[in-house]
Design a protein around this motif. Structure first.
Motif, mmCIF file in Angstrom:
data_model
loop_
_atom_site.group_PDB
_atom_site.id
_atom_site.type_symbol
_atom_site.label_atom_id
_atom_site.label_comp_id
_atom_site.label_asym_id
_atom_site.label_seq_id
_atom_site.Cartn_x
_atom_site.Cartn_y
_atom_site.Cartn_z
ATOM 1 N N UNK B 145 43.968 39.669 34.677
ATOM 2 C CA UNK B 145 43.460 39.068 35.733
ATOM 3 C C UNK B 145 42.000 39.128 35.811
ATOM 4 N N UNK B 146 41.468 38.692 36.796
ATOM 5 C CA UNK B 146 40.093 38.898 37.122
ATOM 6 C C UNK B 146 39.330 39.923 36.773
ATOM 7 N N UNK B 147 40.359 41.092 36.847
ATOM 8 C CA UNK B 147 39.478 42.357 36.545
ATOM 9 C C UNK B 147 39.218 42.666 34.955
ATOM 10 N N UNK B 148 39.830 41.674 34.256
ATOM 11 C CA UNK B 148 39.355 41.756 32.742
ATOM 12 C C UNK B 148 37.566 41.318 32.878
ATOM 13 N N UNK B 149 37.257 40.666 33.892
ATOM 14 C CA UNK B 149 35.701 40.320 33.876
ATOM 15 C C UNK B 149 34.991 41.447 34.448
ATOM 16 N N UNK B 150 35.680 42.492 34.956
ATOM 17 C CA UNK B 150 34.737 43.680 34.937
ATOM 18 C C UNK B 150 35.187 44.924 34.115
#
Lengths: 293, 293
Positions: B145-150
């Motif tokens: 998800x967008x968590x890959x981006x952190x």
């Protein structure tokens, strides 16, 4: 129907592939009144046998689905597209639930086509279809499809007749291109009887938990039954190539419909014969590196 | 763990909701080393009981899913988004197969986020996330998800640190807006041990039918395990609101993971309590009209 010997066991005579039995013959005038939507033209003879046979297909379908997906990770661009068409209550949604529900959902790309939006109407009718196609290794499922553009569009005269007439050939070109690109197109017409539709619509009215599935507009559509039958016959006649064949599935019996579509899907996956790809790396070296961690 | 009496039966003391047991506490520093990825913090105590308990949840999940979808047809805009995050082999794909596979696939919108494409990279990182959100009445599943981006972005230093630091707050704002719009966000961290990952990667190497799931790059990622743990701890700490909570699911035991996520999903669906909508038409009049056809 498969032959049975006196013991109730199947004879050893090989069954014909279901795809041969249910394939709508090409070239001929299609007359849907010549077929019985309650028929059991091949396969299990009753509901108990049908449910068991369908359950027995599930692991084979799941195995082939995984192989197809695995193969795509190594560059295989093949994929399957199951097109479901049929009158209201003919079981498109039930097929997704019971047949596609047997598969790994991550490899399925399901799209239910509704009344086109303003943006969709501003494009050629195949625009929204193209956008919903499955990727390599996936099994795409269309609940309704581009055929609506020659079904309801014909019956309701939504476009001028000349434009409508061009669409059949546009569909044929489109499907030929899909086949060239590695898409196995499996088109299923869920053949329901007029009487069975009445029963299914009444069931929805009789059960408050099914009221949301009913729309008074369904009765108006039903009144156009002969026009829809003619529109289906025309579509099945004019868009029925070896690359994108139509199958007529008797749909009055839900258990038979589920078995037949599972079997059709299985036969097409078997024909693709997808293989697990070998790794493009040194397995032993990787194992050693891992064991050192 | 639920209390058992001497007969092996559950005591009548009500179990706490699993969402309370697995919720990552807010406000505190998250230390993943304080938790055991093999633990069974609540629910069935062994594999046989776990498989049975998961199977027993399936019809309840399917029922609530149908109600949620039905409700959306009458204007209810609520939906669920299950976010699955975890290290390689932690079971994101297995969860989709075994947990989401229990649902009606037509109501599930599954998206596996891969390495961003050139177009995706040209947009704010939440752009591709927004495009993949479930519609009203659907259950969305994000495999990554967008968590890959952190996560990978932090560990691999894919963006400048200042930009990375802003992303946590951007995620919080994004998720707060989702919650306001009726999206129930359920974020699951699949907590796997370093040792169990080695076993699972070795299994993939040992079985030629699983070679396609292995990538030598997985070993390089594994070497960054401590950095990933720290990145997960930071994400679980900084993006963990009541509107979009994190749940830590012990993932070393696949049967437990499947049960726990099924149960978490069930509890969130139960809290939504979706209802079949009444028809907005005259049922008796429709029945009469139908019977006349």
């Amino acid at each position: 129907m498969p032959k049975h010997d006196g013991t109730g066991k199947r004879s050893t005579r090989p069954e014909p592939a279901l795809r041969e039995v249910l394939r709508v013959p090409g070239g001929d005038r299609v007359d849907l009144t010549a077929y019985d939507p309650s028929a059991i033209p091949a396969g299990p003879a009753d509901k108990a046998a049908g449910l068991a046979a369908t359950a027995a297909l599930a692991p084979r379908l799941a195995d082939l689905q995984e192989r197809l997906y695995a193969s795509s990770t190594a560059g295989d661009r093949r994929r399957v597209l199951l097109v479901l068409q049929g009158m209201d209550t003919s079981g498109k949604g039930g097929t997704v639930k019971h047949v596609i529900g047997q598969l790994n959902p991550s490899g399925c790309r399901i799209h239910a086509f509704k009344k086109p939006t303003r943006e969709e109407r501003s494009h050629p009718f195949l625009w929204r279809i193209m956008k919903a196609l499955p990727g390599p290794g996936e099994i795409g499922i269309f609940d309704r499809s581009h055929y609506e553009d020659v079904l309801i569009a014909r019956v309701r005269e939504l476009v001028p007749r000349a434009q409508l007439d061009r669409r059949y050939e546009q569909i044929n070109r489109f499907e030929a291109s899909l086949a060239e690109e590695g898409v196995t197109v499996v088109k299923v017409f869920l053949h329901l009887s007029y009487e069975e539709q009445r029963e299914r619509l009444l069931e929805r009215l009789d059960n408050p938990e099914k009221h949301w599935k009913f729309n008074p507009g369904d009765i108006e559509e039903r009144a156009l039954w002969p026009a829809y039958r003619e529109a289906y016959e025309t579509a099945l006649e004019r868009c029925n190539s070896d690359e994108a064949p139509w199958y007529r599935v008797p749909a009055n019996r839900k258990w038979y419909r589920n078995w037949a579509i599972s079997k059709l899907l299985l036969e097409h996956l078997q024909a693709l014969d997808p293989r697990y790809p070998p790794g493009d790396y040194d397995v032993d070296a990787c194992r050693r590196r891992l064991l050192a961690t």
